[in-house]
Design an enzyme around this catalytic site. Structure first.
Site, short mmCIF file in Angstrom:
data_model
loop_
_atom_site.label_atom_id
_atom_site.label_comp_id
_atom_site.label_asym_id
_atom_site.label_seq_id
_atom_site.Cartn_x
_atom_site.Cartn_y
_atom_site.Cartn_z
N GLU A 104 0.69 -1.31 -0.22
CA GLU A 104 0.29 -0.50 -0.22
C GLU A 104 0.78 1.52 -0.12
O GLU A 104 0.27 2.52 -1.00
CB GLU A 104 -1.08 0.14 1.20
CG GLU A 104 -1.59 -1.16 0.79
CD GLU A 104 -1.82 -2.49 2.10
OE1 GLU A 104 -0.68 -2.75 1.99
OE2 GLU A 104 -2.24 -3.24 2.88
N CYS B 143 -2.43 -3.04 6.70
CA CYS B 143 -1.53 -2.89 8.05
C CYS B 143 -2.19 -1.75 8.97
O CYS B 143 -2.30 -0.71 7.93
CB CYS B 143 -0.63 -3.33 8.36
SG CYS B 143 0.75 -1.62 7.65
N1 THU Z 1 2.09 -6.53 4.12
C1 THU Z 1 2.06 -5.30 2.94
O1 THU Z 1 2.37 -5.95 2.07
N2 THU Z 1 0.86 -5.29 3.61
C2 THU Z 1 0.06 -4.54 4.87
O2 THU Z 1 -1.39 -3.92 4.82
C3 THU Z 1 1.04 -5.88 5.93
C4 THU Z 1 1.76 -6.43 5.29
C5 THU Z 1 3.18 -7.29 3.81
C6 THU Z 1 5.03 -6.72 4.66
C7 THU Z 1 5.29 -8.36 4.86
O3 THU Z 1 6.41 -7.77 3.58
C8 THU Z 1 4.66 -9.32 4.48
O4 THU Z 1 3.60 -8.09 3.74
C9 THU Z 1 4.48 -10.42 5.95
O5 THU Z 1 3.66 -9.09 6.56
#
Ligand code: THU
Length: 135
Positions: free
Chosen positions: A58, A89
């Site tokens: 994001e 997140c």
């Molecule tokens: N991740 C995202 O790209 N977006 C989110 O909103 C949550 C987590 C990614 C970060 C990391 O590379 C992987 O997902 C596991 O946490």
């Protein structure tokens, strides 16, 4: 938002997910951000061996949009491995709130055809802001 646009945004998120660099978590994420002006910017997660510098999909999409001169966003689609709906997140919710009003729409997708729809205010109530418009 029209059905066609939702579908386009979800397809764009699924497509960019293929480029995710996630060798440490094995969890590839794709995001597609729709600006108020109608443009779409995409991002994928980019992990790092030092872990902390890892970037979420994001925020990669937000950075691409801002670098292109866009600062007002309408919606984002987020998709991962299909095992569950993928929600932004907390850090990404806060980053999105900098450029979005409460009407901003989040498509938390399991697949391109199976997704949940939220407003930013539902996922980040009373988010922190220094913006003068208070949003
Ligand atoms: N991740 C995202 O790209 N977006 C989110 O909103 C949550 C987590 C990614 C970060 C990391 O590379 C992987 O997902 C596991 O946490």
């Amino acid at each position: 938002m029209k059905e066609l646009k939702e579908h386009k945004l979800l397809e764009a998120a699924a497509a960019v997910r293929e480029n995710a660099y996630a060798p440490y978590s094995g969890f590839a994420v794709g995001a597609a951000l729709l600006t108020d002006s109608g443009r779409v910017f995409v991002g994928c997660n980019v992990e790092n061996g030092a872990f902390a510098p890892s970037l979420c999909a994001e925020r990669a999409a937000v950075a691409a949009a801002v670098a292109a001169g866009e600062r007002e966003f309408a919606a984002i689609a987020v998709i991962a491995d299909g095992s569950d709906y993928c929600y932004p997140c907390g850090v990404c919710r806060q980053v999105l709130s900098e450029f979005c009003d409460d009407a901003f729409v989040i498509f938390a997708a399991k697949t391109v055809r199976d997704f949940k729809v939220y407003r930013l205010e539902e996922l980040l109530p009373h988010g922190f802001s220094l913006r003068e418009d208070g949003e």
